[in-house]
Enzyme design. Structure first.
Site, PDB file in Angstrom:
ATOM      1  N   CYS A  13      59.032 -27.909 -42.728  1.00  0.00           N
ATOM      2  CA  CYS A  13      57.706 -27.826 -43.342  1.00  0.00           C
ATOM      3  C   CYS A  13      57.378 -29.146 -44.045  1.00  0.00           C
ATOM      4  O   CYS A  13      58.214 -29.702 -44.756  1.00  0.00           O
ATOM      5  CB  CYS A  13      57.677 -26.664 -44.342  1.00  0.00           C
ATOM      6  SG  CYS A  13      56.047 -26.438 -45.078  1.00  0.00           S
ATOM      7  N   CYS A  51      57.577 -28.208 -51.727  1.00  0.00           N
ATOM      8  CA  CYS A  51      57.874 -27.155 -52.717  1.00  0.00           C
ATOM      9  C   CYS A  51      59.355 -27.240 -53.101  1.00  0.00           C
ATOM     10  O   CYS A  51      60.227 -27.099 -52.235  1.00  0.00           O
ATOM     11  CB  CYS A  51      57.554 -25.785 -52.133  1.00  0.00           C
ATOM     12  SG  CYS A  51      55.907 -25.738 -51.374  1.00  0.00           S
ATOM     13  N   CYS A 102      62.075 -24.549 -52.134  1.00  0.00           N
ATOM     14  CA  CYS A 102      62.084 -23.963 -50.791  1.00  0.00           C
ATOM     15  C   CYS A 102      63.141 -24.531 -49.856  1.00  0.00           C
ATOM     16  O   CYS A 102      63.283 -25.748 -49.714  1.00  0.00           O
ATOM     17  CB  CYS A 102      60.697 -24.106 -50.165  1.00  0.00           C
ATOM     18  SG  CYS A 102      60.549 -23.170 -48.627  1.00  0.00           S
ATOM     19  N   CYS A 109      55.698  -8.071 -42.694  1.00  0.00           N
ATOM     20  CA  CYS A 109      55.144  -9.333 -43.202  1.00  0.00           C
ATOM     21  C   CYS A 109      55.740 -10.504 -42.449  1.00  0.00           C
ATOM     22  O   CYS A 109      56.960 -10.671 -42.419  1.00  0.00           O
ATOM     23  CB  CYS A 109      55.491  -9.523 -44.673  1.00  0.00           C
ATOM     24  SG  CYS A 109      54.983  -8.173 -45.706  1.00  0.00           S
ATOM     25  N   CYS A 126      50.977  -8.034 -42.719  1.00  0.00           N
ATOM     26  CA  CYS A 126      50.766  -9.061 -43.740  1.00  0.00           C
ATOM     27  C   CYS A 126      51.249 -10.366 -43.132  1.00  0.00           C
ATOM     28  O   CYS A 126      52.245 -10.359 -42.406  1.00  0.00           O
ATOM     29  CB  CYS A 126      51.598  -8.722 -44.975  1.00  0.00           C
ATOM     30  SG  CYS A 126      51.568 -10.013 -46.233  1.00  0.00           S
ATOM     31  N   CYS A 165      47.512 -10.658 -51.482  1.00  0.00           N
ATOM     32  CA  CYS A 165      48.858 -10.528 -52.043  1.00  0.00           C
ATOM     33  C   CYS A 165      49.161 -11.871 -52.691  1.00  0.00           C
ATOM     34  O   CYS A 165      49.284 -12.884 -51.996  1.00  0.00           O
ATOM     35  CB  CYS A 165      49.860 -10.220 -50.927  1.00  0.00           C
ATOM     36  SG  CYS A 165      51.581 -10.247 -51.485  1.00  0.00           S
ATOM     37  N   ARG A 189      55.120  -6.116 -56.914  1.00  0.00           N
ATOM     38  CA  ARG A 189      56.201  -6.167 -55.920  1.00  0.00           C
ATOM     39  C   ARG A 189      57.441  -6.868 -56.465  1.00  0.00           C
ATOM     40  O   ARG A 189      57.388  -8.053 -56.825  1.00  0.00           O
ATOM     41  CB  ARG A 189      55.686  -6.911 -54.671  1.00  0.00           C
ATOM     42  CG  ARG A 189      56.674  -7.015 -53.525  1.00  0.00           C
ATOM     43  CD  ARG A 189      56.003  -7.596 -52.284  1.00  0.00           C
ATOM     44  NE  ARG A 189      54.964  -6.711 -51.792  1.00  0.00           N
ATOM     45  CZ  ARG A 189      55.185  -5.681 -50.973  1.00  0.00           C
ATOM     46  NH1 ARG A 189      56.395  -5.435 -50.522  1.00  0.00           N
ATOM     47  NH2 ARG A 189      54.191  -4.910 -50.586  1.00  0.00           N
TER      48      ARG A 189
HETATM   49  N1  SAM Z   1      54.445 -21.791 -46.043  1.00  0.00           N
HETATM   50  C1  SAM Z   1      53.640 -20.783 -46.580  1.00  0.00           C
HETATM   51  C2  SAM Z   1      53.271 -21.032 -48.029  1.00  0.00           C
HETATM   52  O1  SAM Z   1      54.017 -21.649 -48.743  1.00  0.00           O
HETATM   53  O2  SAM Z   1      52.199 -20.577 -48.426  1.00  0.00           O
HETATM   54  C3  SAM Z   1      54.219 -19.385 -46.442  1.00  0.00           C
HETATM   55  C4  SAM Z   1      55.707 -19.134 -46.641  1.00  0.00           C
HETATM   56  S1  SAM Z   1      56.354 -19.418 -48.277  1.00  0.00           S
HETATM   57  C5  SAM Z   1      58.081 -19.396 -47.997  1.00  0.00           C
HETATM   58  C6  SAM Z   1      55.921 -17.970 -49.190  1.00  0.00           C
HETATM   59  C7  SAM Z   1      56.315 -17.887 -50.635  1.00  0.00           C
HETATM   60  O3  SAM Z   1      57.698 -17.590 -50.763  1.00  0.00           O
HETATM   61  C8  SAM Z   1      56.136 -19.119 -51.498  1.00  0.00           C
HETATM   62  O4  SAM Z   1      54.819 -19.296 -51.928  1.00  0.00           O
HETATM   63  C9  SAM Z   1      57.045 -18.822 -52.674  1.00  0.00           C
HETATM   64  O5  SAM Z   1      56.316 -18.161 -53.691  1.00  0.00           O
HETATM   65  C10 SAM Z   1      58.103 -17.872 -52.078  1.00  0.00           C
HETATM   66  N2  SAM Z   1      59.429 -18.535 -52.051  1.00  0.00           N
HETATM   67  C11 SAM Z   1      59.810 -19.515 -51.201  1.00  0.00           C
HETATM   68  N3  SAM Z   1      61.083 -19.914 -51.477  1.00  0.00           N
HETATM   69  C12 SAM Z   1      61.503 -19.167 -52.512  1.00  0.00           C
HETATM   70  C13 SAM Z   1      62.725 -19.117 -53.240  1.00  0.00           C
HETATM   71  N4  SAM Z   1      63.738 -19.929 -52.985  1.00  0.00           N
HETATM   72  N5  SAM Z   1      62.836 -18.220 -54.254  1.00  0.00           N
HETATM   73  C14 SAM Z   1      61.799 -17.399 -54.544  1.00  0.00           C
HETATM   74  N6  SAM Z   1      60.624 -17.392 -53.876  1.00  0.00           N
HETATM   75  C15 SAM Z   1      60.474 -18.271 -52.875  1.00  0.00           C
HETATM   76 FE1  SF4 Z   2      56.555 -24.991 -46.749  1.00  0.00          FE
HETATM   77 FE2  SF4 Z   2      58.310 -23.595 -48.154  1.00  0.00          FE
HETATM   78 FE3  SF4 Z   2      56.274 -24.744 -49.388  1.00  0.00          FE
HETATM   79 FE4  SF4 Z   2      55.812 -22.639 -47.745  1.00  0.00          FE
HETATM   80  S1  SF4 Z   2      56.970 -22.628 -49.671  1.00  0.00           S
HETATM   81  S2  SF4 Z   2      54.670 -24.559 -47.855  1.00  0.00           S
HETATM   82  S3  SF4 Z   2      57.419 -22.998 -46.225  1.00  0.00           S
HETATM   83  S4  SF4 Z   2      57.928 -25.819 -48.307  1.00  0.00           S
END
Ligand code: SAM
Ligand code: SF4
Ligand code: DTB
Length: 337
Positions: free
Chosen positions: A54, A58, A61, A98, A129, A189, A261
């Site tokens: 990606c 973040c 992530c 989802c 979802c 959500c 949730r």
């Molecule tokens: N890439 C898209 C986005 O970021 O909108 C969708 C997938 S992303 C993995 C969805 C959500 O998962 C993120 O916004 C974050 O809130 C949550 N998330 C991701 N990694 C996480 C982690 N290590 N611990 C807790 N929540 C996490």
């Molecule tokens: Fe990409 Fe992870 Fe951020 Fe979603 S949360 S935009 S998958 S880096």
């Protein structure tokens, strides 16, 4: 009378969170049982339909190309693989499926493929979802036409702390996507992640942002950070579990008609803590042994926990007959809230 407010002041939220634990939980449980059956929890199963690589940064992530993690990138899954997972999820008792993609935003071409998945999962009789990153207004309309039930897009944290966690997209970008999803008539959500090193003030601000949206999200995921090896947030000081439960309770009080949730982080929580989260008003969770790229408790464990607590995981619909006061209008809920 259940009051729906969209005008929370930060001092009020901090006061709510700062009450003695028992007072806060009692208040949350009182509201919870007026609106919902307190012994029902809705369950959704997650599938990562496109994993890793990606472009976003973040810092929590496992899927960011900038983080050196062990997550193996994968292309968008074929429809048959998705349907196989959805069928398994349905058989184990999930009512919603989802699908998550590691994108900054979907291209129109990739959205075509996701729409095929949504339509096929709906045809199996499950709610759908998706979480695909930022959307344009036109893309939300296409998703609505496909019959999508929920779009997940988290605010993640407070506007002030946000820049410490993500720099490649702004808080306003997220608010814009939420606005398009809401305007298209798709259920929203949206929630956040706790335990990223934020302060109590940041947590209060996150709740304030969510509750002061023009309409409360129908589903509010509260994630406890899953610390992934190789991410910048690995090694962050853990949140006091009582502070996590306080956030669940405050979300329940501030957004009484929403499903709160209990999301990522359950593998680190004992059964007693999860039971307290349900008491505080959590009434939905992710079910199945994987979240997107990390582990979740397995179905057998969760089924046993529900049975020990007398919780039914199939229904979780709002009760009938409570009265809702929405800013300047009062109405009786019949109830399709
Ligand atoms: N890439 C898209 C986005 O970021 O909108 C969708 C997938 S992303 C993995 C969805 C959500 O998962 C993120 O916004 C974050 O809130 C949550 N998330 C991701 N990694 C996480 C982690 N290590 N611990 C807790 N929540 C996490
Ligand atoms: Fe990409 Fe992870 Fe951020 Fe979603 S949360 S935009 S998958 S880096
Ligand atoms: C949400 O708020 N939590 C889920 C779902 N929405 C998409 C994702 C949690 C991801 C946890 C880390 C992982 O498994 O990669």
């Amino acid at each position: 009378m259940i009051e729906i407010r969209n005008d929370w002041k930060i001092e009020e939220v901090k006061e709510l969170l700062g009450q003695p634990f028992n007072d806060l939980l009692f208040q949350a449980q009182m509201i919870h049982r007026k609106v919902f059956n307190p012994n029902e929890v809705q369950v959704s199963t997650l599938l990562s339909i496109k994993t890793g690589a990606c472009p976003e940064d973040c810092s929590y992530c496992s899927q960011s190309a900038r983080n050196d993690t062990s997550t193996e990138p994968e292309r968008l899954l074929p429809l048959d693989d998705v349907l196989k997972s959805a069928k398994e999820a349905k058989e184990t008792g999930a009512t919603r499926f989802c699908m998550g993609a590691a994108w900054r935003n979907p291209t129109d071409k990739s959205l075509d493929r996701v729409i095929e998945m949504i339509e096929a999962v709906r045809d199996m009789g499950m709610e759908t979802c998706v979480t695909l990153g930022m959307l344009t207004e036109k893309q939300t309309q296409r998703l609505k036409e496909a019959g999508l039930d929920y779009y997940n897009h988290n605010l993640d944290t407070s506007p002030e702390f946000y820049g410490e966690v993500i720099t490649t997209r702004s808080y306003q970008d997220r608010l814009d996507t939420l606005k398009y999803v809401r305007n298209a008539g798709i259920n929203v959500c949206s929630g956040g992640i706790l335990g990223m090193g934020e302060t109590n003030h940041d947590r209060a601000r996150l709740l304030q942002q969510l509750a002061n949206l023009p309409k409360h999200p129908e589903s509010v995921p509260i994630n406890d950070l899953v610390q992934v090896e190789g991410t910048p947030l690995e090694g962050t000081e853990k949140l006091d579990p009582f502070d996590f439960i306080r956030m669940v309770a405050a979300a329940r009080i501030m957004m009484p008609l929403s499903y709160v949730r209990l999301s990522a982080g359950r593998t680190e929580m004992n059964d007693e803590m999860q039971a307290l989260c349900f008491f505080a008003g959590a009434n939905s969770m992710f079910y199945g042994e994987r979240l997107l790229t990390t582990d979740n408790p397995d179905e057998n464990h969760d089924q046993k926990l529900f049975s020990r607590l007398g919780i039914d995981m199939e229904k979780a619909k709002p009760q009938q007959g409570f009265t809702v006061k929405e800013s300047d209008k009062t109405e009786s809920c019949g109830c399709s809230a």
